[in-house]
Design a protein around this motif. Structure first.
Motif, mmCIF file in Angstrom:
data_model
loop_
_atom_site.group_PDB
_atom_site.id
_atom_site.type_symbol
_atom_site.label_atom_id
_atom_site.label_comp_id
_atom_site.label_asym_id
_atom_site.label_seq_id
_atom_site.Cartn_x
_atom_site.Cartn_y
_atom_site.Cartn_z
ATOM 1 N N THR A 1 0.839 -1.186 0.000
ATOM 2 C CA THR A 1 0.000 0.000 0.000
ATOM 3 C C THR A 1 0.876 1.239 0.000
ATOM 4 O OG1 THR A 1 -1.680 -1.173 1.270
ATOM 5 C CG2 THR A 1 -1.818 1.229 1.241
ATOM 6 N N MET A 2 0.609 2.123 -0.921
ATOM 7 C CA MET A 2 1.384 3.356 -1.012
ATOM 8 C C MET A 2 0.642 4.459 -0.282
ATOM 9 S SD MET A 2 2.743 5.456 -4.358
ATOM 10 C CE MET A 2 3.578 4.048 -5.030
ATOM 11 N N LEU A 3 1.324 5.105 0.659
ATOM 12 C CA LEU A 3 0.741 6.223 1.384
ATOM 13 C C LEU A 3 0.930 7.514 0.589
ATOM 14 C CD1 LEU A 3 2.002 5.312 4.958
ATOM 15 C CD2 LEU A 3 -0.216 4.819 3.945
ATOM 16 N N LYS A 4 0.183 8.546 0.994
ATOM 17 C CA LYS A 4 0.195 9.805 0.252
ATOM 18 C C LYS A 4 1.600 10.397 0.149
ATOM 19 C CE LYS A 4 -1.911 14.355 0.019
ATOM 20 N NZ LYS A 4 -2.852 15.291 0.623
ATOM 21 N N ASP A 5 2.369 10.360 1.243
ATOM 22 C CA ASP A 5 3.709 10.944 1.218
ATOM 23 C C ASP A 5 4.609 10.237 0.205
ATOM 24 O OD1 ASP A 5 5.519 12.913 2.291
ATOM 25 O OD2 ASP A 5 6.618 11.224 3.161
ATOM 26 N N GLU A 6 4.500 8.921 0.142
ATOM 27 C CA GLU A 6 5.291 8.156 -0.822
ATOM 28 C C GLU A 6 4.833 8.448 -2.253
ATOM 29 O OE1 GLU A 6 6.684 3.552 -1.674
ATOM 30 O OE2 GLU A 6 5.337 3.972 -0.012
ATOM 31 N N LEU A 7 3.521 8.600 -2.446
ATOM 32 C CA LEU A 7 2.989 8.949 -3.759
ATOM 33 C C LEU A 7 3.538 10.304 -4.207
ATOM 34 C CD1 LEU A 7 0.984 8.488 -6.148
ATOM 35 C CD2 LEU A 7 -0.695 9.720 -4.774
ATOM 36 N N LEU A 8 3.503 11.297 -3.306
ATOM 37 C CA LEU A 8 4.027 12.624 -3.642
ATOM 38 C C LEU A 8 5.503 12.554 -4.015
ATOM 39 C CD1 LEU A 8 2.339 14.807 -0.869
ATOM 40 C CD2 LEU A 8 1.665 14.587 -3.264
ATOM 41 N N LYS A 9 6.273 11.797 -3.237
ATOM 42 C CA LYS A 9 7.705 11.645 -3.504
ATOM 43 C C LYS A 9 7.940 11.023 -4.875
ATOM 44 C CE LYS A 9 11.694 9.066 -1.839
ATOM 45 N NZ LYS A 9 11.758 7.667 -2.172
ATOM 46 N N ARG A 36 7.836 18.445 -3.687
ATOM 47 C CA ARG A 36 6.640 17.704 -3.256
ATOM 48 C C ARG A 36 5.461 18.635 -3.017
ATOM 49 N NH1 ARG A 36 8.572 13.159 1.119
ATOM 50 N NH2 ARG A 36 10.369 12.471 -0.057
ATOM 51 N N LYS A 37 5.730 19.838 -2.506
ATOM 52 C CA LYS A 37 4.643 20.787 -2.240
ATOM 53 C C LYS A 37 3.897 21.139 -3.523
ATOM 54 C CE LYS A 37 6.075 23.041 1.995
ATOM 55 N NZ LYS A 37 6.335 24.319 2.656
ATOM 56 N N LEU A 38 4.634 21.269 -4.616
ATOM 57 C CA LEU A 38 4.002 21.563 -5.900
ATOM 58 C C LEU A 38 3.141 20.390 -6.346
ATOM 59 C CD1 LEU A 38 3.594 23.332 -8.402
ATOM 60 C CD2 LEU A 38 5.682 22.335 -9.344
ATOM 61 N N VAL A 39 3.666 19.177 -6.216
ATOM 62 C CA VAL A 39 2.907 17.972 -6.587
ATOM 63 C C VAL A 39 1.650 17.874 -5.723
ATOM 64 C CG1 VAL A 39 2.948 15.450 -6.690
ATOM 65 C CG2 VAL A 39 4.948 16.753 -7.421
ATOM 66 N N ALA A 40 1.777 18.136 -4.425
ATOM 67 C CA ALA A 40 0.629 18.088 -3.526
ATOM 68 C C ALA A 40 -0.435 19.097 -3.944
ATOM 69 C CB ALA A 40 1.072 18.339 -2.089
ATOM 70 N N ALA A 41 -0.001 20.301 -4.323
ATOM 71 C CA ALA A 41 -0.948 21.330 -4.757
ATOM 72 C C ALA A 41 -1.649 20.931 -6.051
ATOM 73 C CB ALA A 41 -0.219 22.659 -4.943
ATOM 74 N N VAL A 42 -0.900 20.349 -6.976
ATOM 75 C CA VAL A 42 -1.496 19.913 -8.248
ATOM 76 C C VAL A 42 -2.510 18.793 -8.006
ATOM 77 C CG1 VAL A 42 -1.003 18.768 -10.454
ATOM 78 C CG2 VAL A 42 0.438 20.651 -9.674
#
Length: 108
Positions: A1-9, A36-42
């Motif tokens: 299972t991939m968590l959100k932080d790993e997905l963003l990375k 990662r902040k940019l990816v999270a915002a997108v």
């Protein structure tokens, strides 16, 4: 299972790699780094667009590349009886968003 932080990375790293490949000069390649902040915002904006689009028109669909499409659907009211205590229950009619996997993504 991939968590959100790993997905963003992972998305940030892959996006950086793609942009480095597309860069025309070595100087431009050296400057490419997707935070990662940019990816999270997108991704947050993407989620908002999907929800807003389908909320505005439940018959709308949003296709997401070869992965599939987001669809809206009307779910009718449901009735039942609880097996534990015999009490009746009602789940009101509602609208929801679901995702249908495209045929290209089913065979991986």
């Amino acid at each position: 299972t991939m968590l959100k932080d790993e997905l963003l990375k992972n998305v940030a790293e892959l996006t950086t790699d793609i942009l480095v490949e597309q860069a025309e000069t070595e100087e431009a390649k050296a400057k490419v780094k997707v935070p990662r902040k940019l990816v999270a915002a997108v991704l947050e904006a993407f989620e908002g667009v999907i929800v807003d689009s389908i909320s505005a028109d439940i018959t709308d669909t949003v296709t997401f590349g070869k992965l599939g499409k987001f669809i809206g659907k009307e779910v009718p009211e449901k009735h039942g009886v609880t097996a534990l205590n015999g009490k009746e229950w009602v789940k009101p009619a509602h609208r929801e968003i679901s995702f249908r996997v495209g045929s290209a993504a089913k065979n991986i």
